[in-house]
Motif scaffolding. Structure first.
Motif, PDB file in Angstrom:
ATOM      1  N   PHE A 125       0.848  -1.181   0.000  1.00 50.41           N
ATOM      2  CA  PHE A 125       0.000   0.000   0.000  1.00 50.41           C
ATOM      3  C   PHE A 125       0.892   1.241   0.000  1.00 50.41           C
ATOM      4  N   TYR A 126       0.463   2.264  -0.737  1.00 53.02           N
ATOM      5  CA  TYR A 126       1.240   3.490  -0.854  1.00 53.02           C
ATOM      6  C   TYR A 126       0.335   4.709  -0.650  1.00 53.02           C
ATOM      7  N   SER A 127       0.968   5.850  -0.407  1.00 54.10           N
ATOM      8  CA  SER A 127       0.275   7.132  -0.375  1.00 54.10           C
ATOM      9  C   SER A 127       1.157   8.143  -1.104  1.00 54.10           C
ATOM     10  N   LEU A 128       0.704   9.394  -1.170  1.00 56.45           N
ATOM     11  CA  LEU A 128       1.459  10.431  -1.870  1.00 56.45           C
ATOM     12  C   LEU A 128       1.660  11.633  -0.964  1.00 56.45           C
ATOM     13  N   GLY A 129       2.785  12.314  -1.140  1.00 58.88           N
ATOM     14  CA  GLY A 129       3.056  13.529  -0.380  1.00 58.88           C
ATOM     15  C   GLY A 129       4.109  14.356  -1.081  1.00 58.88           C
ATOM     16  N   THR A 130       4.277  15.576  -0.615  1.00 60.23           N
ATOM     17  CA  THR A 130       5.293  16.444  -1.210  1.00 60.23           C
ATOM     18  C   THR A 130       5.893  17.337  -0.128  1.00 60.23           C
ATOM     19  N   ARG A 131       7.082  17.844  -0.414  1.00 59.86           N
ATOM     20  CA  ARG A 131       7.766  18.731   0.523  1.00 59.86           C
ATOM     21  C   ARG A 131       8.676  19.663  -0.266  1.00 59.86           C
ATOM     22  N   GLU A 132       8.844  20.871   0.231  1.00 58.75           N
ATOM     23  CA  GLU A 132       9.680  21.839  -0.479  1.00 58.75           C
ATOM     24  C   GLU A 132      10.653  22.520   0.475  1.00 58.75           C
ATOM     25  N   ALA A 133      11.780  22.939  -0.071  1.00 58.59           N
ATOM     26  CA  ALA A 133      12.766  23.684   0.706  1.00 58.59           C
ATOM     27  C   ALA A 133      12.337  25.142   0.812  1.00 58.59           C
ATOM     28  N   PRO A 134      12.749  25.840   1.857  1.00 57.00           N
ATOM     29  CA  PRO A 134      12.380  27.265   1.989  1.00 57.00           C
ATOM     30  C   PRO A 134      12.763  28.095   0.779  1.00 57.00           C
ATOM     31  N   SER A 135      13.891  27.767   0.157  1.00 53.00           N
ATOM     32  CA  SER A 135      14.375  28.577  -0.971  1.00 53.00           C
ATOM     33  C   SER A 135      13.519  28.425  -2.223  1.00 53.00           C
ATOM     34  N   THR A 136      12.761  27.332  -2.314  1.00 55.48           N
ATOM     35  CA  THR A 136      11.933  27.103  -3.500  1.00 55.48           C
ATOM     36  C   THR A 136      10.448  27.285  -3.212  1.00 55.48           C
ATOM     37  N   SER A 137      10.113  27.807  -2.025  1.00 55.63           N
ATOM     38  CA  SER A 137       8.721  27.968  -1.631  1.00 55.63           C
ATOM     39  C   SER A 137       8.014  28.992  -2.503  1.00 55.63           C
ATOM     40  N   ILE A 138       6.766  28.702  -2.844  1.00 56.32           N
ATOM     41  CA  ILE A 138       5.949  29.655  -3.594  1.00 56.32           C
ATOM     42  C   ILE A 138       4.821  30.195  -2.708  1.00 56.32           C
ATOM     43  N   ARG A 139       5.005  30.069  -1.385  1.00 57.06           N
ATOM     44  CA  ARG A 139       3.991  30.538  -0.439  1.00 57.06           C
ATOM     45  C   ARG A 139       3.812  32.042  -0.545  1.00 57.06           C
ATOM     46  N   LEU A 140       2.546  32.456  -0.506  1.00 60.47           N
ATOM     47  CA  LEU A 140       2.208  33.867  -0.565  1.00 60.47           C
ATOM     48  C   LEU A 140       1.545  34.296   0.739  1.00 60.47           C
ATOM     49  N   GLY A 141       1.841  35.488   1.202  1.00 54.49           N
ATOM     50  CA  GLY A 141       1.188  36.007   2.390  1.00 54.49           C
ATOM     51  C   GLY A 141       1.782  35.470   3.679  1.00 54.49           C
ATOM     52  N   ILE A 142       1.191  35.868   4.785  1.00 51.91           N
ATOM     53  CA  ILE A 142       1.635  35.474   6.118  1.00 51.91           C
ATOM     54  C   ILE A 142       0.652  34.462   6.692  1.00 51.91           C
ATOM     55  N   PRO A 143       1.140  33.345   7.260  1.00 57.03           N
ATOM     56  CA  PRO A 143       0.231  32.345   7.831  1.00 57.03           C
ATOM     57  C   PRO A 143      -0.667  32.957   8.896  1.00 57.03           C
ATOM     58  N   SER A 144      -1.957  32.649   8.840  1.00 54.28           N
ATOM     59  CA  SER A 144      -2.902  33.241   9.789  1.00 54.28           C
ATOM     60  C   SER A 144      -3.495  32.233  10.761  1.00 54.28           C
ATOM     61  N   SER A 145      -3.545  30.964  10.388  1.00 60.31           N
ATOM     62  CA  SER A 145      -4.115  29.948  11.259  1.00 60.31           C
ATOM     63  C   SER A 145      -3.014  29.041  11.803  1.00 60.31           C
ATOM     64  N   LYS A 146      -3.379  28.232  12.782  1.00 58.11           N
ATOM     65  CA  LYS A 146      -2.415  27.303  13.370  1.00 58.11           C
ATOM     66  C   LYS A 146      -1.916  26.312  12.326  1.00 58.11           C
ATOM     67  N   ASP A 147      -2.828  25.762  11.511  1.00 63.35           N
ATOM     68  CA  ASP A 147      -2.435  24.799  10.475  1.00 63.35           C
ATOM     69  C   ASP A 147      -1.504  25.444   9.459  1.00 63.35           C
ATOM     70  N   GLU A 148      -1.777  26.698   9.095  1.00 67.08           N
ATOM     71  CA  GLU A 148      -0.922  27.384   8.131  1.00 67.08           C
ATOM     72  C   GLU A 148       0.478  27.631   8.709  1.00 67.08           C
ATOM     73  N   ARG A 149       0.539  27.940   9.996  1.00 62.32           N
ATOM     74  CA  ARG A 149       1.846  28.166  10.631  1.00 62.32           C
ATOM     75  C   ARG A 149       2.660  26.880  10.694  1.00 62.32           C
ATOM     76  N   ILE A 150       1.994  25.759  10.989  1.00 60.74           N
ATOM     77  CA  ILE A 150       2.698  24.467  11.001  1.00 60.74           C
ATOM     78  C   ILE A 150       3.198  24.135   9.605  1.00 60.74           C
ATOM     79  N   LEU A 151       2.341  24.343   8.606  1.00 56.54           N
ATOM     80  CA  LEU A 151       2.715  24.049   7.227  1.00 56.54           C
ATOM     81  C   LEU A 151       3.883  24.925   6.772  1.00 56.54           C
ATOM     82  N   ALA A 152       3.908  26.179   7.226  1.00 60.68           N
ATOM     83  CA  ALA A 152       4.996  27.082   6.858  1.00 60.68           C
ATOM     84  C   ALA A 152       6.333  26.616   7.425  1.00 60.68           C
TER      85      ALA A 152
END
Length: 331
Positions: free
Chosen positions: A139-166
């Motif tokens: 059995f398998y699943s899928l996921g992804t991860r990025e380095a800070p230098s290649t992040s395309i995140r926009l804006g400032i995290p506002s929720s707890k989940d967004e802060r963890i993801l950041a």
């Protein structure tokens, strides 16, 4: 098929998707590849006897298990690859999602136990032969991860989940497809998941299309190399991040070991403290089948997970029964 309708309580129901899947599983000679949003069924073989009365009795998990056990007994190569989301749609720790995960765990654990028993019996008959459950079922699943230098995140995290993801910069890639490829001979693609709601015939409305070519059929020795073969290779190359010649023979141990090594390498990157770019999406399932000496084995959270939870969540990998919710909604 000449007969597509069954009768339940005097009513005609269309269970042709379930019938089609069982038909092709029984005909399988070399391998099966499945993508599904859910995976549960065959409650009559679940380990917990009190759960066997649950009306989640589609035959897909049981038929896959029987096919693998028959191949083990015959000493033939055969492999099943099943791709699922890391957890079902919703919040990982919510009671609804935990309930679904509980049914999936019951299904998958029962499959592993029966296959492990067949392997033990085979190895007792053939001294010196070393075979593992992962040679036949994964059995398998899928996921992804990025380095800070290649992040395309926009804006400032506002929720707890967004802060963890950041901070962790990792996230599951959701599997929403519903597909079964058998021996690169047949591809069944549609809207039906492998659960009772989709396969019952009188619950959720579903559709499925089956593709095959009469001039390109699997033999006892080989699989056909035509459109479906090319389609699967494209999928696997996308998941693995590259194309390898071993993908052409999915039931070979070389292919199984390569797929598992790619998934394990990505899993280590996914769980590591340092955030780096992942070059492919394939991960192992967040659970694994563990066997202790003298025992039949059980499904456990994969090693490396904190308290058996999905990364960055409070959700248990193995799920938990929520008895208030009717089982018809989560199976």
């Amino acid at each position: 098929f000449t007969r597509v309708l069954d009768y339940k309580k005097g009513r005609p129901v269309d269970s042709s998707i379930h019938t089609t899947m069982i038909h092709h599983i029984r005909r399988a000679k070399h391998f099966i590849y499945i993508e599904s949003q859910y995976f549960m069924g065959s409650s009559f073989m679940w380990s917990n006897s009190s759960d066997r009365k649950v009306k989640c009795n589609n035959l897909v998990p049981a038929e896959i298990t029987l096919k693998i056990c028959s191949k083990i007994a015959a000493g033939e190569k055969f492999t099943v690859y099943i791709l699922l989301p890391m957890w079902p749609e919703g919040v990982a720790g919510s009671k609804q999602v935990q309930d679904i995960l509980y049914w999936q765990r019951s299904t998958i654990e029962s499959m592993f136990k029966k296959i492990h028993a067949a392997l033990v019996h085979r190895m007792q008959q053939c001294n010196g032969e070393s075979i593992e459950v992962s040679d036949y079922l994964n059995f398998y699943s899928l996921g992804t991860r990025e380095a800070p230098s290649t992040s395309i995140r926009l804006g400032i995290p506002s929720s707890k989940d967004e802060r963890i993801l950041a901070i962790t910069r990792r996230h599951p890639v959701y599997v929403h497809s519903k597909m079964m490829i058998v021996d690169d001979e047949v591809a069944c693609i549609g809207s039906a998941n492998i659960n009772q709601r989709s396969l019952d015939g009188c619950r959720d409305s579903e559709i499925m299309t089956t593709y095959w070519h009469e001039d390109y059929l699997a033999t006892d020795e080989s699989i056909p190399h035509h459109d479906i073969h090319g389609y699967r290779l494209h999928i696997w190359a996308s998941l693995a991040g590259f194309m390898d010649n071993s993908f052409r023979n999915p039931n070979d141990r070389e292919c199984v070991k390569l797929m598992n090594s790619i998934a394990q390498r990505n899993w280590e990157i996914y769980l590591a403290e340092e955030s780096v770019d992942m070059t492919s999406y394939l991960l192992p399932s967040p659970f694994e089948f563990m066997v202790e000496a003298g025992k039949e084995g059980e499904l456990r959270p994969r090693r490396g997970l904190y308290k058996g939870r999905f990364p960055d969540t409070h959700g248990s990998v193995l799920g938990a029964r929520w008895k208030i919710l009717p089982e018809m909604l989560t199976t």
